[in-house]
Design an enzyme around this catalytic site. Structure first.
Site, PDB file in Angstrom:
ATOM      1  N   GLU A   1      32.767 -33.815 -20.697  1.00 40.72           N
ATOM      2  CA  GLU A   1      31.904 -34.963 -20.352  1.00 40.72           C
ATOM      3  C   GLU A   1      32.037 -35.239 -18.855  1.00 40.72           C
ATOM      4  OE1 GLU A   1      29.610 -37.290 -21.662  1.00 40.72           O
ATOM      5  OE2 GLU A   1      29.726 -37.883 -19.539  1.00 40.72           O
TER       6      GLU A   1
ATOM      7  N   GLY B   1      20.441 -49.546 -28.577  1.00 43.71           N
ATOM      8  CA  GLY B   1      20.586 -50.496 -29.676  1.00 43.71           C
ATOM      9  C   GLY B   1      21.242 -49.849 -30.890  1.00 43.71           C
TER      10      GLY B   1
ATOM     11  N   ARG C   1       5.394 -47.552 -27.668  1.00 43.65           N
ATOM     12  CA  ARG C   1       5.962 -47.908 -26.369  1.00 43.65           C
ATOM     13  C   ARG C   1       5.041 -47.528 -25.208  1.00 43.65           C
ATOM     14  NH1 ARG C   1      12.188 -45.984 -27.573  1.00 43.65           N
ATOM     15  NH2 ARG C   1      12.662 -47.757 -28.891  1.00 43.65           N
TER      16      ARG C   1
ATOM     17  N   GLU D   1      18.656 -35.386 -26.873  1.00 43.76           N
ATOM     18  CA  GLU D   1      17.515 -35.710 -26.008  1.00 43.76           C
ATOM     19  C   GLU D   1      17.096 -34.539 -25.129  1.00 43.76           C
ATOM     20  OE1 GLU D   1      17.842 -39.408 -23.798  1.00 43.76           O
ATOM     21  OE2 GLU D   1      15.953 -39.000 -22.742  1.00 43.76           O
TER      22      GLU D   1
HETATM   23  P1  ADP Z   1      22.124 -37.641 -26.732  1.00 46.04           P
HETATM   24  O1  ADP Z   1      21.449 -38.902 -27.153  1.00 46.04           O
HETATM   25  O2  ADP Z   1      21.226 -36.473 -26.715  1.00 46.04           O
HETATM   26  O3  ADP Z   1      23.421 -37.426 -27.453  1.00 46.04           O
HETATM   27  P2  ADP Z   1      23.372 -39.034 -24.486  1.00 46.04           P
HETATM   28  O4  ADP Z   1      22.647 -39.513 -23.289  1.00 46.04           O
HETATM   29  O5  ADP Z   1      23.809 -40.052 -25.471  1.00 46.04           O
HETATM   30  O6  ADP Z   1      22.481 -37.887 -25.175  1.00 46.04           O
HETATM   31  O7  ADP Z   1      24.680 -38.229 -24.054  1.00 46.04           O
HETATM   32  C1  ADP Z   1      24.660 -37.182 -23.116  1.00 46.04           C
HETATM   33  C2  ADP Z   1      26.018 -37.097 -22.458  1.00 46.04           C
HETATM   34  O8  ADP Z   1      26.123 -35.876 -21.690  1.00 46.04           O
HETATM   35  C3  ADP Z   1      26.292 -38.233 -21.474  1.00 46.04           C
HETATM   36  O9  ADP Z   1      27.518 -38.835 -21.762  1.00 46.04           O
HETATM   37  C4  ADP Z   1      26.289 -37.530 -20.109  1.00 46.04           C
HETATM   38  O10 ADP Z   1      27.133 -38.153 -19.161  1.00 46.04           O
HETATM   39  C5  ADP Z   1      26.791 -36.144 -20.470  1.00 46.04           C
HETATM   40  N1  ADP Z   1      26.455 -35.091 -19.480  1.00 46.04           N
HETATM   41  C6  ADP Z   1      25.284 -34.959 -18.813  1.00 46.04           C
HETATM   42  N2  ADP Z   1      25.329 -33.886 -18.003  1.00 46.04           N
HETATM   43  C7  ADP Z   1      26.548 -33.312 -18.164  1.00 46.04           C
HETATM   44  C8  ADP Z   1      27.211 -32.162 -17.587  1.00 46.04           C
HETATM   45  N3  ADP Z   1      26.617 -31.407 -16.687  1.00 46.04           N
HETATM   46  N4  ADP Z   1      28.475 -31.891 -17.986  1.00 46.04           N
HETATM   47  C9  ADP Z   1      29.112 -32.675 -18.895  1.00 46.04           C
HETATM   48  N5  ADP Z   1      28.540 -33.761 -19.464  1.00 46.04           N
HETATM   49  C10 ADP Z   1      27.273 -34.084 -19.117  1.00 46.04           C
END
Ligand code: ADP
Length: 457
Positions: free
Chosen positions: A34, A47, A285, A424
């Protein structure tokens, strides 16, 4: 330095945790990396509501008639039929199982007596986690991951996928604490779950020039499309990249989503500076956002009363946001319509006429102006709340093309060996427009499938 696991999951939102938990339960060694100092991504700050047709709360409330088919149709139609029908069907069919998995395996607590009907849905079918945010989902998933001894490696940004000479993805390069190079070898699979690109203005502009600096975003800072870019570099096909969603009701100063304004799902109305309604409050939306941008000043006011708050209970659930908005002078509470309108200089005569009509439509059950699909609620009694709001970039529908096993596909529709994706950053489910409550269903369902697919390798 080098580390080796069977499965490396990139990103710790709802999709990443679901994938990691499933792969670990299938007996694989798994790590989550992460890039931010904390887990959760946008899942955490959302939410957390989750659509699941035929769910147990519908039974508790006596809501009948919902079905997988109805949910499938709402989702396809809500996305202008651009989503991949076979993928949308998987989401619709597995939605309830995904919710039960969260409840029973992850111990997520949902409210037993309340559901949301987000825009574009034919039924109240969105489960609400306690305290009305994704915090409940992420904190419980983190606990589960810890029980399964899955290392969660923070402050570690994946930068590049590693391939062997045959093109199989065998790991990922990353930077720890913005300086140290780390290589994560993946003996079985890399699963990309890095979320969308709503916080990356350059990337937004590259795919849709409309969503430039003028728009703020509801998204976390880490939402920069990294997984999409990394996937593209190893030949992954991208789709629907131009489809960027704004959330209609966000803080005009910060862009942060207004969860207090979830009163909209229980009868709050949207008005303009002239004190008039201008859109069905439960429309999609994109429709509401565009309608707001067409009003004087490009903003709207949301109005509700204590009758509505008693149904939606958002003031209690989002007390911090309530206090903050009051302090920012973006929200007013007043005993009378006159006082509330005066605070924002809204045309009070028009507003009173608007409310008179709303009260009539609430009684007759027939909103003759905008055909409110949930049914309007009487605004006869104060106190009243008026909140100022603008649309803010919220969700990017486009991304990587995946198949029913969540394998990432190249431009010839061939799976890239060793590479999976969910959440996403994938582009085949939500079409031109994602309906509310569909992100959690999507990320949990396909996150789990990704983990199960990797678990089978
Ligand atoms: P989803 O809803 O698809 O699970 P989120 O936005 O909840 O997506 O979570 C995506 C996570 O991936 C976030 O915590 C973000 O900080 C992390 N992230 C994004 N880019 C990278 C990266 N290059 N390396 C590691 N983590 C990443």
């Amino acid at each position: 330095s080098d580390q080796t696991y069977d499965v490396v999951v990139v990103g710790s939102g709802g999709a990443g945790f679901s994938a990691a938990i499933e792969a670990a339960e299938a007996g694989k060694s798994v790590a989550i990396i992460e890039k931010m100092p904390t887990v959760g991504g946008n899942t955490l700050i959302s939410g957390g509501e989750m659509n699941a047709p035929g769910n147990w709360v519908q039974k508790n409330l006596g809501i009948e008639g919902d079905s997988v088919e109805s949910y499938y149709e709402d989702t396809m139609k809500g996305g202008d039929n651009v989503g991949d029908p076979k993928m949308v069907r998987i989401m619709a069919e597995k939605a309830l199982t995904s919710a039960e998995w969260l409840r029973d395996e992850i111990q997520v607590e949902f409210l037993e007596d309340q559901l949301f009907q987000f825009g574009g849905h034919s039924y109240k079918r969105a489960l609400i986690p306690v305290r009305h945010t994704g915090q409940e989902i992420i904190s419980k998933m983190k606990k589960k991951a810890e029980t399964l001894k899955i290392p969660i490696i923070l402050n570690t940004q994946a930068t590049e996928l590693i391939q062997d000479k045959d093109g199989k993805v065998i790991g990922v390069k990353a930077i720890h604490n913005e300086k140290d190079q780390v290589t994560f070898n993946a003996q079985k699979a890399v699963i990309l779950t890095t979320g969308g690109f709503g916080s990356n203005i350059e990337m937004r502009k590259k795919y849709n020039s409309e969503y430039d600096e003028r728009y703020k975003s509801t998204d976390t800072e880490g939402t920069t499309g990294d997984g999409i870019v990394m996937g593209e570099k190893v030949g992954a096909a991208l789709t629907n990249m131009e489809n960027i969603q704004t959330y209609p009701v966000a803080n005009p100063e910060t862009g942060v989503i207004s969860l207090l304004a979830d009163t909209r799902f229980d009868g709050a109305i949207l008005i303009n500076q002239e004190g008039q309604r201008f859109v069905e409050e439960l429309d999609r939306r994109d429709v509401i956002s565009q309608a707001i941008l067409n009003q004087t000043g490009g903003y709207a006011y949301q109005l509700w009363n204590d009758t509505i708050d008693a149904i939606s209970k958002t003031k209690e659930a989002h007390e911090d946001e309530y206090n903050e908005l009051i302090e920012q002078k973006l929200l007013v509470k007043a005993e009378t319509i006159e006082k509330a309108a005066a605070f924002f200089d809204i045309d009070v005569d028009n507003l009173k006429a608007t409310i008179k009509k709303v009260n009539e439509y609430a009684k007759s059950g027939d909103d003759q102006d905008f055909h409110h699909r949930g049914g309007l609620v009487s605004l006869e009694k104060g106190p009243y709340y008026i909140e100022k709001a603008v649309p803010s970039v919220h969700h990017t529908m486009g991304g990587l093309v995946i198949n029913e096993k969540t394998e990432v596909l190249d431009k010839n529709n061939q799976a890239i060996p060793g590479l999976y994706a969910a959440g996403e950053l994938t582009g085949v489910i939500q079409g031109a427009n994602r309906l509310g409550g569909n992100a959690i269903t999507d990320i949990i369902t396909f996150g789990r499938i990704a983990g199960q697919s990797a678990g089978n390798l």
